[in-house]
Design a protein around this motif. Sequence first.
Motif, PDB file in Angstrom:
ATOM      1  N   ASN A  39     -48.147  49.385 167.483  1.00  0.00           N
ATOM      2  CA  ASN A  39     -48.753  50.530 166.775  1.00  0.00           C
ATOM      3  C   ASN A  39     -47.675  51.483 166.266  1.00  0.00           C
ATOM      4  O   ASN A  39     -47.834  52.716 166.337  1.00  0.00           O
ATOM      5  CB  ASN A  39     -49.740  51.270 167.679  1.00  0.00           C
ATOM      6  N   THR A  40     -46.627  50.907 165.736  1.00  0.00           N
ATOM      7  CA  THR A  40     -45.480  51.704 165.322  1.00  0.00           C
ATOM      8  C   THR A  40     -44.937  51.201 163.982  1.00  0.00           C
ATOM      9  O   THR A  40     -44.868  49.993 163.756  1.00  0.00           O
ATOM     10  CB  THR A  40     -44.361  51.651 166.376  1.00  0.00           C
ATOM     11  N   ALA A  41     -44.563  52.152 163.136  1.00  0.00           N
ATOM     12  CA  ALA A  41     -43.838  51.845 161.912  1.00  0.00           C
ATOM     13  C   ALA A  41     -42.403  52.339 162.075  1.00  0.00           C
ATOM     14  O   ALA A  41     -42.141  53.290 162.824  1.00  0.00           O
ATOM     15  CB  ALA A  41     -44.499  52.513 160.714  1.00  0.00           C
ATOM     16  N   TYR A  42     -41.503  51.669 161.376  1.00  0.00           N
ATOM     17  CA  TYR A  42     -40.083  52.000 161.491  1.00  0.00           C
ATOM     18  C   TYR A  42     -39.475  52.217 160.102  1.00  0.00           C
ATOM     19  O   TYR A  42     -39.967  51.681 159.111  1.00  0.00           O
ATOM     20  CB  TYR A  42     -39.334  50.870 162.195  1.00  0.00           C
ATOM     21  N   LEU A  43     -38.393  52.972 160.092  1.00  0.00           N
ATOM     22  CA  LEU A  43     -37.574  53.080 158.893  1.00  0.00           C
ATOM     23  C   LEU A  43     -36.127  52.889 159.337  1.00  0.00           C
ATOM     24  O   LEU A  43     -35.550  53.764 159.987  1.00  0.00           O
ATOM     25  CB  LEU A  43     -37.748  54.432 158.200  1.00  0.00           C
ATOM     26  N   GLN A  44     -35.570  51.729 159.016  1.00  0.00           N
ATOM     27  CA  GLN A  44     -34.164  51.452 159.305  1.00  0.00           C
ATOM     28  C   GLN A  44     -33.340  51.992 158.153  1.00  0.00           C
ATOM     29  O   GLN A  44     -33.559  51.606 156.997  1.00  0.00           O
ATOM     30  CB  GLN A  44     -33.931  49.952 159.472  1.00  0.00           C
ATOM     31  N   MET A  45     -32.420  52.888 158.458  1.00  0.00           N
ATOM     32  CA  MET A  45     -31.605  53.525 157.431  1.00  0.00           C
ATOM     33  C   MET A  45     -30.146  53.182 157.661  1.00  0.00           C
ATOM     34  O   MET A  45     -29.587  53.542 158.707  1.00  0.00           O
ATOM     35  CB  MET A  45     -31.805  55.050 157.465  1.00  0.00           C
ATOM     36  N   VAL A  71     -50.932  47.292 153.536  1.00  0.00           N
ATOM     37  CA  VAL A  71     -51.406  46.403 154.589  1.00  0.00           C
ATOM     38  C   VAL A  71     -51.025  44.946 154.326  1.00  0.00           C
ATOM     39  O   VAL A  71     -50.828  44.172 155.265  1.00  0.00           O
ATOM     40  CB  VAL A  71     -52.927  46.566 154.777  1.00  0.00           C
ATOM     41  N   SER A  72     -50.840  44.582 153.058  1.00  0.00           N
ATOM     42  CA  SER A  72     -50.464  43.206 152.730  1.00  0.00           C
ATOM     43  C   SER A  72     -49.016  42.897 153.089  1.00  0.00           C
ATOM     44  O   SER A  72     -48.605  41.745 153.100  1.00  0.00           O
ATOM     45  CB  SER A  72     -50.652  42.963 151.227  1.00  0.00           C
ATOM     46  N   GLY A  73     -48.242  43.950 153.360  1.00  0.00           N
ATOM     47  CA  GLY A  73     -46.825  43.787 153.648  1.00  0.00           C
ATOM     48  C   GLY A  73     -45.921  44.124 152.486  1.00  0.00           C
ATOM     49  O   GLY A  73     -44.695  44.175 152.641  1.00  0.00           O
ATOM     50  N   SER A  74     -46.496  44.359 151.336  1.00  0.00           N
ATOM     51  CA  SER A  74     -45.702  44.737 150.170  1.00  0.00           C
ATOM     52  C   SER A  74     -45.067  46.109 150.393  1.00  0.00           C
ATOM     53  O   SER A  74     -45.664  46.994 151.001  1.00  0.00           O
ATOM     54  CB  SER A  74     -46.608  44.782 148.942  1.00  0.00           C
ATOM     55  N   THR A  75     -43.843  46.261 149.890  1.00  0.00           N
ATOM     56  CA  THR A  75     -43.096  47.503 150.104  1.00  0.00           C
ATOM     57  C   THR A  75     -42.608  48.092 148.785  1.00  0.00           C
ATOM     58  O   THR A  75     -42.400  47.375 147.801  1.00  0.00           O
ATOM     59  CB  THR A  75     -41.888  47.271 151.017  1.00  0.00           C
ATOM     60  N   ASP A  76     -42.410  49.410 148.793  1.00  0.00           N
ATOM     61  CA  ASP A  76     -41.815  50.121 147.665  1.00  0.00           C
ATOM     62  C   ASP A  76     -40.807  51.118 148.215  1.00  0.00           C
ATOM     63  O   ASP A  76     -41.016  51.676 149.297  1.00  0.00           O
ATOM     64  CB  ASP A  76     -42.885  50.892 146.870  1.00  0.00           C
ATOM     65  N   TYR A  77     -39.753  51.346 147.436  1.00  0.00           N
ATOM     66  CA  TYR A  77     -38.718  52.288 147.839  1.00  0.00           C
ATOM     67  C   TYR A  77     -38.332  53.161 146.650  1.00  0.00           C
ATOM     68  O   TYR A  77     -38.334  52.698 145.491  1.00  0.00           O
ATOM     69  CB  TYR A  77     -37.471  51.558 148.316  1.00  0.00           C
ATOM     70  N   VAL A  78     -37.953  54.390 146.953  1.00  0.00           N
ATOM     71  CA  VAL A  78     -37.369  55.219 145.906  1.00  0.00           C
ATOM     72  C   VAL A  78     -36.014  54.609 145.549  1.00  0.00           C
ATOM     73  O   VAL A  78     -35.328  54.030 146.404  1.00  0.00           O
ATOM     74  CB  VAL A  78     -37.227  56.688 146.394  1.00  0.00           C
ATOM     75  N   GLY A 115     -31.946  48.880 148.979  1.00  0.00           N
ATOM     76  CA  GLY A 115     -30.809  48.145 149.495  1.00  0.00           C
ATOM     77  C   GLY A 115     -30.199  48.750 150.740  1.00  0.00           C
ATOM     78  O   GLY A 115     -29.336  48.136 151.381  1.00  0.00           O
ATOM     79  N   ARG A 116     -30.603  49.959 151.098  1.00  0.00           N
ATOM     80  CA  ARG A 116     -30.057  50.632 152.287  1.00  0.00           C
ATOM     81  C   ARG A 116     -31.116  50.874 153.364  1.00  0.00           C
ATOM     82  O   ARG A 116     -30.801  50.841 154.549  1.00  0.00           O
ATOM     83  CB  ARG A 116     -29.436  51.976 151.898  1.00  0.00           C
ATOM     84  N   PHE A 117     -32.338  51.151 152.941  1.00  0.00           N
ATOM     85  CA  PHE A 117     -33.418  51.452 153.886  1.00  0.00           C
ATOM     86  C   PHE A 117     -34.412  50.300 153.922  1.00  0.00           C
ATOM     87  O   PHE A 117     -34.664  49.650 152.902  1.00  0.00           O
ATOM     88  CB  PHE A 117     -34.175  52.710 153.453  1.00  0.00           C
ATOM     89  N   THR A 118     -35.020  50.099 155.086  1.00  0.00           N
ATOM     90  CA  THR A 118     -36.047  49.071 155.239  1.00  0.00           C
ATOM     91  C   THR A 118     -37.204  49.639 156.053  1.00  0.00           C
ATOM     92  O   THR A 118     -36.994  50.124 157.176  1.00  0.00           O
ATOM     93  CB  THR A 118     -35.497  47.830 155.946  1.00  0.00           C
ATOM     94  N   ILE A 119     -38.392  49.565 155.492  1.00  0.00           N
ATOM     95  CA  ILE A 119     -39.585  49.987 156.217  1.00  0.00           C
ATOM     96  C   ILE A 119     -40.239  48.755 156.834  1.00  0.00           C
ATOM     97  O   ILE A 119     -40.234  47.667 156.244  1.00  0.00           O
ATOM     98  CB  ILE A 119     -40.575  50.737 155.297  1.00  0.00           C
TER      99      ILE A 119
END
Length: 114
Positions: free
Chosen positions: A75-81, A52-59, A64-68
């Motif tokens: 009311n939508t979340a995205y995953l740019q790949m 909720v704070s906006g912090s992100t983690d990635y495998v 460097g390729r995907f962005t959440i």
Amino acid sequence: VQLQASGGGLVQPGGSLRLSCAASRRIVAFKVMSWYRQAPGKQRELVARMVVSGSTDYVDSVKGRFTISRVNAENTAYLQMNSLKPEDTGVYYCHAVLGSVVYWGQGTQVTVSS
């Protein structure tokens, strides 16, 4: 709460897709929103997570390729790949935590192949 994932499809290596996860309620209350994926014959793995704070983690394999991201007003979340690879193929699931309850979307298929 229902989560509706969409945006999957067939794409060539090096291509891009944007997945969407539309929630049936305001996502501002969700502690965590995440994307998981499951490749054929493999266990489901966490791909990207946003708290909720906006912090992100990635495998490591997608850094460097995907962005959440999440757009509270939609009311939508995205995953740019981007720069997709054949090993990114799998069913992608959105996931959210509200209080102590975990919710899963139905999954959307991503296939990266020439």
